[in-house]
Design an enzyme around this catalytic site. Sequence first.
Site, short mmCIF file in Angstrom:
data_model
loop_
_atom_site.label_atom_id
_atom_site.label_comp_id
_atom_site.label_asym_id
_atom_site.label_seq_id
_atom_site.Cartn_x
_atom_site.Cartn_y
_atom_site.Cartn_z
N LYS A 102 -6.27 5.11 12.17
CA LYS A 102 -5.82 4.05 11.25
C LYS A 102 -6.46 2.76 11.75
CE LYS A 102 -1.87 1.30 9.97
NZ LYS A 102 -0.60 0.84 10.49
N GLY A 163 6.14 -6.04 9.86
CA GLY A 163 7.36 -6.41 10.57
C GLY A 163 8.28 -7.33 9.78
N ALA A 189 3.41 -1.20 5.86
CA ALA A 189 3.86 -2.54 6.28
C ALA A 189 4.70 -3.24 5.22
CB ALA A 189 2.70 -3.46 6.65
N GLY A 190 5.78 -3.80 5.69
CA GLY A 190 6.61 -4.65 4.85
C GLY A 190 7.83 -3.96 4.26
N ASN A 211 7.69 1.70 9.94
CA ASN A 211 7.99 1.63 11.37
C ASN A 211 9.12 0.63 11.65
OD1 ASN A 211 7.56 2.24 14.21
ND2 ASN A 211 6.81 0.15 14.33
N THR A 212 8.84 -0.66 11.40
CA THR A 212 9.82 -1.68 11.80
C THR A 212 11.20 -1.44 11.18
OG1 THR A 212 8.04 -3.29 12.01
CG2 THR A 212 10.27 -4.17 11.90
#
Lengths: 264, 374
Positions: A102, A163, A189-190, A211-212
């Site tokens: 990635k 994040g 993301a987001g 993830n976050t």
Amino acid sequence: MDNITKEDLLIIGGVALKSRLFTGTGKYPSDTMIPEIIERSGSQVITVALRRVDFAAGTENVMDYIPQSVQLLPNTSGARTADEAVRIARLAKATGCGNWIKIEVISDNRYLLPDGYETVKATEILANEGFVVLPYVNADLMVARSLVAAGAAAIMPLGAPIGSNRGLRTEEMIRILIEEIALPVIVDAGIGKPSEACAAMEMGAAACLVNTAIASAGDPVTMAEAFGWAVRAGRAAFLSGTGATRKTAAASSPLTGFLGGRNR
Amino acid sequence: MMDFYEYYKTWRDFPIAEYLRSVSESRVLAILQKERLSGYDFLALLSPAAEGLLEDMAQKSHDLTIRNFGRSVLLFTPMYLSNYCSNRCVYCGFNIDNAITRHHLSYAEVEREAQEIAKSGLKHILLLTGEDKVRASIEYLCHCVRIIEKYFTAIGIEIYPLTTEGYRTLVENGVDSLTLFQETYNETLYEKLHPGGPKRNYRFRLAGPERGCAAGMRAVNVGGLLGLDDWRREAFFTGLHADWLQNRWPEVAVGLSLPRMRPHAGTFQPEFPISDRHLVQVMTALRLFLPRAGITVSTREGSQFRDNILPLGVTTMSAGASTAVGGHSREEAVSTSQFDISDERSVPEMAEALKAFGYQPIYKDWQLIGGSLS
């Protein structure tokens, strides 16, 4: 396994994936959570930052907690240029992390927004070297087209800054990518809530990377499971074909009623 | 192009004390609702009025830190190469006038020290020297880097300020981060505290971090030595400095340290000691102003305080530290330290403490990527 999604495989780099939830390894209070997160979410792809992996570690190593059955997706976190991303990717391969990569090229430490130009350059080099390249980019059609030409295996547009847990802020741009790009579009993301992952899947995203939102949850394992359901639900809805929506009830035909009959 | 000094001057004569007195609690509450803070907002968070909202600031700081950095803390340790120094900083144990044992590590000693530190599992190391351009020369530092890169994946320096070319040479030889504290941003006070030696040059030091950025340092860390001047001013200028660097070099990971004066050899005692409460106010205000900035807390602070401030914005901690030259491998190193360590926990003890608080100790967060794979 839900009936509607069980035969619905996502093929990337010759690998057939049943789960369309990709997970990460960063920001957890402990890596020991990772196996349970994989199990409960059903995720089959996990991304890991090479910068964090210490193959010669006397201390604990994140790799110790990643099940063998999971497809490893090393990422180039920390790279600021195409050259650095390429070096990290080669290091990943040389240290036995496989040929998926990635690409993250980020030269803005305030918002962590990806550099499209450098990402395309790195993608071209690494795809030519036989890597399965999944580039992380802004939801930008022109960049995505360049990535297709450069040999990317999928496109990973951001929903909002990394994040931020702010959701699908780039929804309209992602929708365009889904319509125009023949490669899998994986929202990365987001995404802050399962409902947002579900919405991305409903509109035809091939997968979501989360993830976050999982790692920063009060109970990361249960949140991972919730994301697993959300992604499956969204995918099933997409495959089913959602009905048309109207903003108002529409019982009559005010403009064409004079014609008689049904003109809806 | 404007350098930081020019920007600093635009704020230097701003009536900070008057402004701080004028800040109301409702103003602070409004700032806590904002996403991006201006310099004035940041200053308001350092006001006495904001002190009454410390828990609110701490909650927001905690949330921002978790989202940006996760529940993890990067561990590193300093490695003192030399305490020979030509400066007369009145607050520092390495002051040329202090009758301490001086030592400069030979390359063999550097290797032994690196081996000893590496046993702890740490992969990030910070090299320190006093200001001695002959013994602790750039060539010497480059040679040390070549020795220790076998043991560590990320190498930082905290040494006297260099020219851009000097920093570039170190970057090309494998140094990836720079820590350079201004000590005090108060130019007049700076002159008084630095009565002799090359460090007297305030502006050369102030521009050191920007030269490091220009030379390609991956991470640059700034800070004021809290206790020398009014902490609200020092914290404010530290934050402005970091913000200015981040705006100008978006690719650099700009970080902050909050070193608080500790007892040391010599007679100097801090004129403006900062309390725990106010240090927490500084840390949380900095986090709200700079959500992406790394914040380092060293072993200058005691173990209990370090444990308590862990969730408030900390991203990086030193552990198993010695401020003596060769402190990990030379038995005679005891009497050569720069300042006293408060938190004397070893690396494994620190790692266990972090885990007990639900945080992951990170040993490796970067790796030199030059060499044969390029």
